[in-house]
Design a protein around this motif. Sequence first.
Motif, PDB file in Angstrom:
ATOM      1  N   TYR A 163       0.836  -1.192   0.000  1.00 29.14           N
ATOM      2  CA  TYR A 163       0.000   0.000   0.000  1.00 29.14           C
ATOM      3  C   TYR A 163       0.871   1.241   0.000  1.00 29.14           C
TER       4      TYR A 163
ATOM      5  N   GLU B 189      -9.321   4.037  -3.699  1.00 27.90           N
ATOM      6  CA  GLU B 189      -7.988   3.465  -3.869  1.00 27.90           C
ATOM      7  C   GLU B 189      -7.669   3.388  -5.358  1.00 27.90           C
TER       8      GLU B 189
ATOM      9  N   THR C  46      -1.097  -0.295  -4.152  1.00 31.01           N
ATOM     10  CA  THR C  46      -2.434   0.273  -4.055  1.00 31.01           C
ATOM     11  C   THR C  46      -2.340   1.534  -3.210  1.00 31.01           C
TER      12      THR C  46
ATOM     13  N   THR D 215      -3.958   4.389  -1.220  1.00 31.17           N
ATOM     14  CA  THR D 215      -5.196   4.354  -0.447  1.00 31.17           C
ATOM     15  C   THR D 215      -5.324   5.571   0.468  1.00 31.17           C
TER      16      THR D 215
ATOM     17  N   ASP E 141      -6.664   5.229   3.305  1.00 26.41           N
ATOM     18  CA  ASP E 141      -6.640   4.600   4.628  1.00 26.41           C
ATOM     19  C   ASP E 141      -5.201   4.461   5.115  1.00 26.41           C
TER      20      ASP E 141
ATOM     21  N   LYS F  29      -3.459   1.215   6.462  1.00 27.57           N
ATOM     22  CA  LYS F  29      -3.024   0.141   5.558  1.00 27.57           C
ATOM     23  C   LYS F  29      -1.537   0.233   5.238  1.00 27.57           C
TER      24      LYS F  29
END
Length: 129
Positions: free
Chosen positions: A75, A99, A112, A114, A116, A119
């Motif tokens: 991530y 994402e 990825t 993201t 968030d 992560k």
Amino acid sequence: MSQRIHRNIDQPLRSGLNREALWDDHDKGLIKCWEVGRQRAARFPDLAQQCLAGELPVLGWKGGVSRSLKKLEKYGSLKYLAQWQGLRGEDLDVDLSEERTLTCARTGMVVTFTPDRTKYFNQIAEVES
């Protein structure tokens, strides 16, 4: 609901903004990251070429890769994605609520990006393959 942050590559770099306006506004610092990428592209053309070739080089934000790892997925931060777009000379186009996945052309690592943070801050230590 889409929280898309977009700026055209033809827009001039902003100036005279305070820290709050740069990092805490609605764009969460993505415009500043993109502007830094644009500036770095002018100073470091080799780095810009790596990005244009589809590579995800190590930058100041989580998301870059220097080598392939055993686990080929990781991530990264949306701030990395914004800076990478600036380095490529592209419009800034990032959605704060989605994402986005890219594969590094050099290492084959899948990253990825993201919104968030947990992560990418809680990833298990990378192990060389």
